[in-house]
Write an enzyme that holds these catalytic residues in place. Structure first.
Site, PDB file in Angstrom:
ATOM      1  N   ASN A 112       0.873  -1.172   0.000  1.00 49.77           N
ATOM      2  CA  ASN A 112       0.000   0.000   0.000  1.00 49.77           C
ATOM      3  C   ASN A 112       0.913   1.226   0.000  1.00 49.77           C
ATOM      4  O   ASN A 112       1.521   1.548   1.010  1.00 49.77           O
ATOM      5  CB  ASN A 112      -0.879  -0.046   1.267  1.00 49.77           C
ATOM      6  CG  ASN A 112      -1.698   1.219   1.454  1.00 49.77           C
ATOM      7  OD1 ASN A 112      -1.770   2.058   0.557  1.00 49.77           O
ATOM      8  ND2 ASN A 112      -2.305   1.354   2.623  1.00 49.77           N
ATOM      9  N   TRP A 113       0.996   1.867  -1.154  1.00 46.58           N
ATOM     10  CA  TRP A 113       1.941   2.992  -1.275  1.00 46.58           C
ATOM     11  C   TRP A 113       1.448   4.267  -0.599  1.00 46.58           C
ATOM     12  O   TRP A 113       2.184   5.220  -0.461  1.00 46.58           O
ATOM     13  CB  TRP A 113       2.225   3.291  -2.757  1.00 46.58           C
ATOM     14  CG  TRP A 113       2.956   2.202  -3.465  1.00 46.58           C
ATOM     15  CD1 TRP A 113       3.378   1.006  -2.952  1.00 46.58           C
ATOM     16  CD2 TRP A 113       3.351   2.203  -4.843  1.00 46.58           C
ATOM     17  NE1 TRP A 113       4.004   0.271  -3.914  1.00 46.58           N
ATOM     18  CE2 TRP A 113       4.004   0.973  -5.090  1.00 46.58           C
ATOM     19  CE3 TRP A 113       3.212   3.106  -5.901  1.00 46.58           C
ATOM     20  CZ2 TRP A 113       4.521   0.641  -6.340  1.00 46.58           C
ATOM     21  CZ3 TRP A 113       3.719   2.782  -7.140  1.00 46.58           C
ATOM     22  CH2 TRP A 113       4.372   1.558  -7.357  1.00 46.58           C
ATOM     23  N   LYS A 114       0.174   4.284  -0.249  1.00 44.52           N
ATOM     24  CA  LYS A 114      -0.429   5.493   0.362  1.00 44.52           C
ATOM     25  C   LYS A 114      -0.160   6.700  -0.537  1.00 44.52           C
ATOM     26  O   LYS A 114      -0.137   6.553  -1.751  1.00 44.52           O
ATOM     27  CB  LYS A 114       0.086   5.679   1.790  1.00 44.52           C
ATOM     28  CG  LYS A 114      -0.082   4.392   2.606  1.00 44.52           C
ATOM     29  CD  LYS A 114       0.088   4.581   4.086  1.00 44.52           C
ATOM     30  CE  LYS A 114      -0.098   3.228   4.771  1.00 44.52           C
ATOM     31  NZ  LYS A 114      -0.075   3.327   6.219  1.00 44.52           N
ATOM     32  N   HIS A 142      -9.536   1.114   4.928  1.00 43.18           N
ATOM     33  CA  HIS A 142      -8.254   1.271   5.631  1.00 43.18           C
ATOM     34  C   HIS A 142      -8.468   2.223   6.820  1.00 43.18           C
ATOM     35  O   HIS A 142      -9.247   3.175   6.719  1.00 43.18           O
ATOM     36  CB  HIS A 142      -7.197   1.827   4.663  1.00 43.18           C
ATOM     37  CG  HIS A 142      -5.822   1.824   5.254  1.00 43.18           C
ATOM     38  ND1 HIS A 142      -5.404   2.791   6.133  1.00 43.18           N
ATOM     39  CD2 HIS A 142      -4.789   0.960   5.121  1.00 43.18           C
ATOM     40  CE1 HIS A 142      -4.153   2.516   6.513  1.00 43.18           C
ATOM     41  NE2 HIS A 142      -3.763   1.411   5.906  1.00 43.18           N
ATOM     42  N   GLU A 190      -6.814   4.608   7.927  1.00 43.55           N
ATOM     43  CA  GLU A 190      -6.591   6.033   7.630  1.00 43.55           C
ATOM     44  C   GLU A 190      -7.816   6.639   6.937  1.00 43.55           C
ATOM     45  O   GLU A 190      -8.163   7.799   7.154  1.00 43.55           O
ATOM     46  CB  GLU A 190      -5.324   6.188   6.765  1.00 43.55           C
ATOM     47  CG  GLU A 190      -4.067   5.993   7.601  1.00 43.55           C
ATOM     48  CD  GLU A 190      -2.861   5.457   6.844  1.00 43.55           C
ATOM     49  OE1 GLU A 190      -2.844   5.504   5.601  1.00 43.55           O
ATOM     50  OE2 GLU A 190      -1.930   4.966   7.515  1.00 43.55           O
ATOM     51  N   GLU A 241      -5.425  -5.171  10.536  1.00 43.30           N
ATOM     52  CA  GLU A 241      -4.424  -4.122  10.765  1.00 43.30           C
ATOM     53  C   GLU A 241      -4.718  -3.405  12.076  1.00 43.30           C
ATOM     54  O   GLU A 241      -5.523  -2.462  12.109  1.00 43.30           O
ATOM     55  CB  GLU A 241      -4.466  -3.110   9.608  1.00 43.30           C
ATOM     56  CG  GLU A 241      -4.133  -3.716   8.270  1.00 43.30           C
ATOM     57  CD  GLU A 241      -3.496  -2.672   7.349  1.00 43.30           C
ATOM     58  OE1 GLU A 241      -2.403  -2.947   6.836  1.00 43.30           O
ATOM     59  OE2 GLU A 241      -4.073  -1.581   7.176  1.00 43.30           O
ATOM     60  N   GLY A 301       2.322   2.134  10.780  1.00 40.44           N
ATOM     61  CA  GLY A 301       3.254   3.248  10.626  1.00 40.44           C
ATOM     62  C   GLY A 301       3.945   3.639  11.917  1.00 40.44           C
ATOM     63  O   GLY A 301       4.548   4.703  12.015  1.00 40.44           O
ATOM     64  N   SER A 323       3.394  -2.275  10.248  1.00 40.62           N
ATOM     65  CA  SER A 323       4.847  -2.311  10.465  1.00 40.62           C
ATOM     66  C   SER A 323       5.490  -3.647  10.093  1.00 40.62           C
ATOM     67  O   SER A 323       6.414  -4.105  10.777  1.00 40.62           O
ATOM     68  CB  SER A 323       5.191  -1.916  11.902  1.00 40.62           C
ATOM     69  OG  SER A 323       4.721  -0.606  12.167  1.00 40.62           O
ATOM     70  N   GLY A 335       2.848  -1.184   4.261  1.00 40.55           N
ATOM     71  CA  GLY A 335       2.903   0.231   3.929  1.00 40.55           C
ATOM     72  C   GLY A 335       4.334   0.663   3.681  1.00 40.55           C
ATOM     73  O   GLY A 335       4.900   0.449   2.602  1.00 40.55           O
ATOM     74  N   GLY A 336       4.963   1.240   4.716  1.00 43.08           N
ATOM     75  CA  GLY A 336       6.299   1.812   4.595  1.00 43.08           C
ATOM     76  C   GLY A 336       7.317   0.930   3.872  1.00 43.08           C
ATOM     77  O   GLY A 336       8.028   1.390   2.978  1.00 43.08           O
TER      78      GLY A 336
HETATM   79  P1  PGA Z   1       2.826   0.172   7.629  1.00 41.65           P
HETATM   80  O1  PGA Z   1       1.361   0.385   6.975  1.00 41.65           O
HETATM   81  O2  PGA Z   1       3.371  -1.109   7.058  1.00 41.65           O
HETATM   82  O3  PGA Z   1       3.621   1.368   7.208  1.00 41.65           O
HETATM   83  O4  PGA Z   1       2.613   0.084   9.091  1.00 41.65           O
HETATM   84  C1  PGA Z   1       0.490  -0.688   6.795  1.00 41.65           C
HETATM   85  C2  PGA Z   1      -0.803  -0.200   6.204  1.00 41.65           C
HETATM   86  O5  PGA Z   1      -1.235   0.897   6.549  1.00 41.65           O
HETATM   87  O6  PGA Z   1      -1.422  -0.895   5.378  1.00 41.65           O
END
Ligand code: PGA
Length: 250
Positions: free
Chosen positions: A10-12, A95, A97, A167, A173, A213, A234-235
């Site tokens: 997930n590149w956000k 998600h 967010e 999640e 994050g 993470s 994500g990251g």
């Molecule tokens: P993260 O994000 O790996 O940076 O914690 C995961 C996500 O939000 O899908």
């Protein structure tokens, strides 16, 4: 029953078209021999470019969100057919967010899950508890209620196309990962809930991912859990080296 694992990035709100091109060219060669399903979810602006680059490779393209109407006066939104037209096969829905920053409620998450399925794509439905909920012992009950609302009206014959991503909000994050056991326990309880909402056979086929993470260093333990069928990353999905490290762990 073998469920094919998925590693989804997930590149956000990262990566311009130009950056995405460089990244995907690297990734394509690095994952040529993997047996798991590799999905990248770029921002809308890079979907077309990425989809063209990964044609005839193992990499599939996902979107990070979608609007729940077919078309109309919804300034700034993107419809499901706009995504299928580009070759998108997965859509992240609900998600945390989106839920917290953009106030997307369970009812709209549910509409999105259903419209994504109607268009022949797979929703990656995200669920997860806050730290407060975990500390007060509400994790499983809360996630089960998110599943009931998110999957409301999803017919049994479409359920095996749904992917669930567990999640925990406190792990996204933050660098603070759930332990492999915590991830495994909640993913198992998700499968049990699906078995009661549908059938045990359907629940056995649904893929359940862990996200929060995930890095090459912790991926192996998490992915070794019986009920964890992959990761939503994500990251660590923004660099070819760390993303492929996770794919190799899988
Ligand atoms: P993260 O994000 O790996 O940076 O914690 C995961 C996500 O939000 O899908």
């Amino acid at each position: 029953m073998m469920r094919q694992p998925i590693i989804a990035g997930n590149w956000k709100m990262h990566m311009t078209n130009t950056e995405a091109t460089v990244f995907v060219e690297q990734l394509k060669t690095l994952v040529a021999n993997t047996s798991c399903e590799v999905v990248v979810c770029p921002p809308f602006t890079a979907i077309s470019t990425v989809a063209d680059l990964v044609e005839d490779t193992k990499v599939r393209v996902g979107a990070q969100n979608v609007f729940h109407e077919e078309s109309g006066a919804y300034t700034g939104e993107v419809s499901p057919s706009m995504l299928t037209d580009l070759g998108v096969s997965y859509v992240i829905v609900g998600h945390s967010e989106r839920r917290s920053i953009f106030k997307e409620a369970d009812r709209c998450v549910n509409k999105r899950v259903r419209i994504v399925l109607q268009h022949g794509m797979s929703p990656i439905l995200c669920v997860g508890e806050s730290l407060n909920q975990r500390e007060s012992g509400e994790t499983v009950a809360f996630i089960h209620s998110q599943l009931e609302m998110g999957l409301h009206g999803v017919p049994a014959e479409e359920m095996t196309e749904v992917v669930i991503a567990y999640e925990p909000i406190w792990a996204i994050g933050t660098g603070r990962t759930a332990t492999a056991e915590q991830a495994g326990e909640v993913c198992q309880s998700i499968r049990e809930k699906i078995a009661t909402m549908y059938t045990p056979e359907i629940a056995e086929q649904v893929r359940i991912l862990y996200g929060g993470s995930v890095k090459p260093e912790n991926a192996k333990d998490i992915l070794a859990q019986t009920h964890v069928d992959g990761a939503l990353v994500g990251g660590a999905s923004l660099e070819a080296e760390s993303f492929t490290g996770i794919i190799e762990a899988c």
